[in-house]
Design a protein around this motif. Structure first.
Motif, PDB file in Angstrom:
ATOM      1  N   LEU A 107     -17.484   8.120  10.081  1.00  0.00           N
ATOM      2  CA  LEU A 107     -16.311   9.002   9.975  1.00  0.00           C
ATOM      3  C   LEU A 107     -15.609   9.136  11.318  1.00  0.00           C
ATOM      4  N   LEU A 108     -16.387   9.358  12.366  1.00  0.00           N
ATOM      5  CA  LEU A 108     -15.804   9.525  13.699  1.00  0.00           C
ATOM      6  C   LEU A 108     -15.126   8.259  14.194  1.00  0.00           C
ATOM      7  N   ARG A 109     -15.676   7.106  13.866  1.00  0.00           N
ATOM      8  CA  ARG A 109     -15.069   5.838  14.276  1.00  0.00           C
ATOM      9  C   ARG A 109     -13.834   5.500  13.448  1.00  0.00           C
ATOM     10  N   GLY A 110     -13.667   6.185  12.311  1.00  0.00           N
ATOM     11  CA  GLY A 110     -12.530   5.898  11.436  1.00  0.00           C
ATOM     12  C   GLY A 110     -12.779   4.736  10.503  1.00  0.00           C
ATOM     13  N   GLU A 111     -14.046   4.326  10.364  1.00  0.00           N
ATOM     14  CA  GLU A 111     -14.370   3.210   9.476  1.00  0.00           C
ATOM     15  C   GLU A 111     -14.238   3.597   8.013  1.00  0.00           C
ATOM     16  N   ILE A 112     -14.480   4.854   7.713  1.00  0.00           N
ATOM     17  CA  ILE A 112     -14.269   5.372   6.364  1.00  0.00           C
ATOM     18  C   ILE A 112     -13.337   6.564   6.485  1.00  0.00           C
ATOM     19  N   GLY A 113     -12.627   6.849   5.418  1.00  0.00           N
ATOM     20  CA  GLY A 113     -11.541   7.809   5.567  1.00  0.00           C
ATOM     21  C   GLY A 113     -11.580   9.012   4.682  1.00  0.00           C
ATOM     22  N   ILE A 114     -12.366   9.981   5.041  1.00  0.00           N
ATOM     23  CA  ILE A 114     -12.246  11.270   4.368  1.00  0.00           C
ATOM     24  C   ILE A 114     -11.155  12.075   5.048  1.00  0.00           C
ATOM     25  N   GLU A 115     -11.092  11.967   6.355  1.00  0.00           N
ATOM     26  CA  GLU A 115     -10.105  12.717   7.119  1.00  0.00           C
ATOM     27  C   GLU A 115      -8.695  12.212   6.830  1.00  0.00           C
ATOM     28  N   ARG A 116      -7.784  13.110   6.673  1.00  0.00           N
ATOM     29  CA  ARG A 116      -6.383  12.743   6.491  1.00  0.00           C
ATOM     30  C   ARG A 116      -5.811  12.355   7.849  1.00  0.00           C
ATOM     31  N   GLN A 117      -5.140  11.221   7.890  1.00  0.00           N
ATOM     32  CA  GLN A 117      -4.563  10.774   9.151  1.00  0.00           C
ATOM     33  C   GLN A 117      -3.326  11.622   9.450  1.00  0.00           C
ATOM     34  N   ASN A 118      -3.306  12.216  10.633  1.00  0.00           N
ATOM     35  CA  ASN A 118      -2.212  13.111  10.991  1.00  0.00           C
ATOM     36  C   ASN A 118      -1.832  12.930  12.460  1.00  0.00           C
ATOM     37  N   SER A 129       4.514   2.085   9.877  1.00  0.00           N
ATOM     38  CA  SER A 129       3.286   2.741  10.334  1.00  0.00           C
ATOM     39  C   SER A 129       2.170   2.592   9.306  1.00  0.00           C
ATOM     40  N   LYS A 130       2.545   2.615   8.039  1.00  0.00           N
ATOM     41  CA  LYS A 130       1.546   2.400   6.976  1.00  0.00           C
ATOM     42  C   LYS A 130       1.010   0.970   7.048  1.00  0.00           C
ATOM     43  N   GLU A 131       1.884  -0.001   7.278  1.00  0.00           N
ATOM     44  CA  GLU A 131       1.437  -1.396   7.424  1.00  0.00           C
ATOM     45  C   GLU A 131       0.472  -1.553   8.594  1.00  0.00           C
ATOM     46  N   TRP A 132       0.703  -0.789   9.662  1.00  0.00           N
ATOM     47  CA  TRP A 132      -0.143  -0.856  10.855  1.00  0.00           C
ATOM     48  C   TRP A 132      -1.389   0.021  10.730  1.00  0.00           C
ATOM     49  N   ASN A 133      -1.588   0.667   9.581  1.00  0.00           N
ATOM     50  CA  ASN A 133      -2.730   1.551   9.310  1.00  0.00           C
ATOM     51  C   ASN A 133      -2.772   2.761  10.243  1.00  0.00           C
ATOM     52  N   LEU A 134      -1.613   3.213  10.684  1.00  0.00           N
ATOM     53  CA  LEU A 134      -1.552   4.441  11.479  1.00  0.00           C
ATOM     54  C   LEU A 134      -1.522   5.665  10.573  1.00  0.00           C
ATOM     55  N   ILE A 135      -0.997   5.486   9.359  1.00  0.00           N
ATOM     56  CA  ILE A 135      -1.000   6.539   8.345  1.00  0.00           C
ATOM     57  C   ILE A 135      -1.434   5.904   7.033  1.00  0.00           C
ATOM     58  N   SER A 136      -1.906   6.737   6.114  1.00  0.00           N
ATOM     59  CA  SER A 136      -2.415   6.196   4.858  1.00  0.00           C
ATOM     60  C   SER A 136      -1.319   5.983   3.811  1.00  0.00           C
ATOM     61  N   ALA A 137      -0.240   6.768   3.883  1.00  0.00           N
ATOM     62  CA  ALA A 137       0.837   6.639   2.897  1.00  0.00           C
ATOM     63  C   ALA A 137       2.133   7.177   3.494  1.00  0.00           C
ATOM     64  N   ASN A 138       3.255   6.719   2.946  1.00  0.00           N
ATOM     65  CA  ASN A 138       4.558   7.231   3.358  1.00  0.00           C
ATOM     66  C   ASN A 138       4.807   8.518   2.577  1.00  0.00           C
ATOM     67  N   PRO A 139       4.836   9.673   3.251  1.00  0.00           N
ATOM     68  CA  PRO A 139       4.986  10.939   2.528  1.00  0.00           C
ATOM     69  C   PRO A 139       6.370  11.164   1.921  1.00  0.00           C
ATOM     70  N   ILE A 140       7.368  10.377   2.326  1.00  0.00           N
ATOM     71  CA  ILE A 140       8.716  10.598   1.790  1.00  0.00           C
ATOM     72  C   ILE A 140       9.238   9.376   1.046  1.00  0.00           C
ATOM     73  N   SER A 141       8.333   8.598   0.474  1.00  0.00           N
ATOM     74  CA  SER A 141       8.775   7.389  -0.223  1.00  0.00           C
ATOM     75  C   SER A 141       9.658   7.719  -1.428  1.00  0.00           C
ATOM     76  N   ALA A 142       9.505   8.912  -1.992  1.00  0.00           N
ATOM     77  CA  ALA A 142      10.297   9.293  -3.171  1.00  0.00           C
ATOM     78  C   ALA A 142      11.628   9.948  -2.817  1.00  0.00           C
ATOM     79  N   VAL A 143      11.869  10.219  -1.541  1.00  0.00           N
ATOM     80  CA  VAL A 143      13.127  10.866  -1.141  1.00  0.00           C
ATOM     81  C   VAL A 143      14.263   9.845  -1.253  1.00  0.00           C
ATOM     82  N   GLY A 144      15.305  10.231  -1.947  1.00  0.00           N
ATOM     83  CA  GLY A 144      16.440   9.328  -2.156  1.00  0.00           C
ATOM     84  C   GLY A 144      17.563   9.582  -1.177  1.00  0.00           C
ATOM     85  N   ARG A 145      18.569   8.771  -1.287  1.00  0.00           N
ATOM     86  CA  ARG A 145      19.738   8.911  -0.429  1.00  0.00           C
ATOM     87  C   ARG A 145      20.720   9.888  -1.058  1.00  0.00           C
TER      88      ARG A 145
END
Length: 191
Positions: free
Chosen positions: A47-58, A138-154
């Motif tokens: 968990l501390l090394r980030g090999e498994i992901g219970i922690e939310r990436q923030n 950032s998601k592609e680079w594994n810096l975050i797990s998901a795009n939180p605003i993918s559903a936001v439209g123009r």
């Protein structure tokens, strides 16, 4: 030791990591306390090394912006980089984004509403689009797990002024005011 036997036969791990309580059944039917403790220690280390992901990436938004703009400078034209830099600066300051957890659809919709009072639809759409592109990268680079605003439209609606045509009276006035040398040219363009 945080390993405990429950229900007479199963070992559970119970500990806190970065303020979050983790309670989990130790898999594999382990019946020896020392082996269960070794499994828990290994689990904490992963968990501390980030090999498994219970922690939310923030991570901090500034870290994502730096990395994205460095990528942007290497892959896009200078004018695009300047536009992206300004767009990200405006939306991050305007929506008061510090951590990735601050980036929510509600926060972005509120920003769009406030920003629309002082900027054109196109400007607001570019700012939101640039933020979404940064989060996707950032998601592609594994810096975050998901795009939180993918559903936001123009912001919808036409961003340009409607095309206007000359009336018959305006055409006659234009031809009457034109010099004899330009009258055939103007007449040709009006057809």
């Amino acid at each position: 030791m945080t390993v405990r036997k429950r229900y007479g036969k199963y070992y559970y791990t119970d500990f806190r990591l970065r303020g979050k309580r983790i309670v989990q059944k130790i898999p594999g039917g382990i019946s020896n306390r020392e082996v269960a403790q070794q499994w828990e220690n290994d689990y904490k280390l992963r968990l501390l090394r980030g090999e498994i992901g219970i922690e939310r990436q923030n991570p901090d938004v500034s870290v994502l912006v730096e990395r994205y703009l460095a990528w942007d400078r290497n892959n896009n034209a200078p004018a695009s980089c300047r536009r992206d830099t300004i767009a990200l600066r405006n939306i991050i300051r305007g929506a008061r984004l510090r951590k990735v957890s601050d980036i929510t659809p509600t926060a972005i919709e509120g920003y769009k509403e406030r920003r629309r009072r002082s900027a054109a639809k196109r400007t607001v759409n570019i700012e939101v689009k640039t933020l979404k592109a940064m989060l996707n990268r950032s998601k592609e680079w594994n810096l975050i797990s998901a795009n939180p605003i993918s559903a936001v439209g123009r912001i919808g609606g036409s961003e340009s002024k409607p095309v206007s045509y000359l009336t018959t009276e305006e055409i006659q006035a234009l031809l009457a005011a034109a010099t004899p040398a330009y009258r055939p040219i103007i007449y040709t363009y009006l057809k």
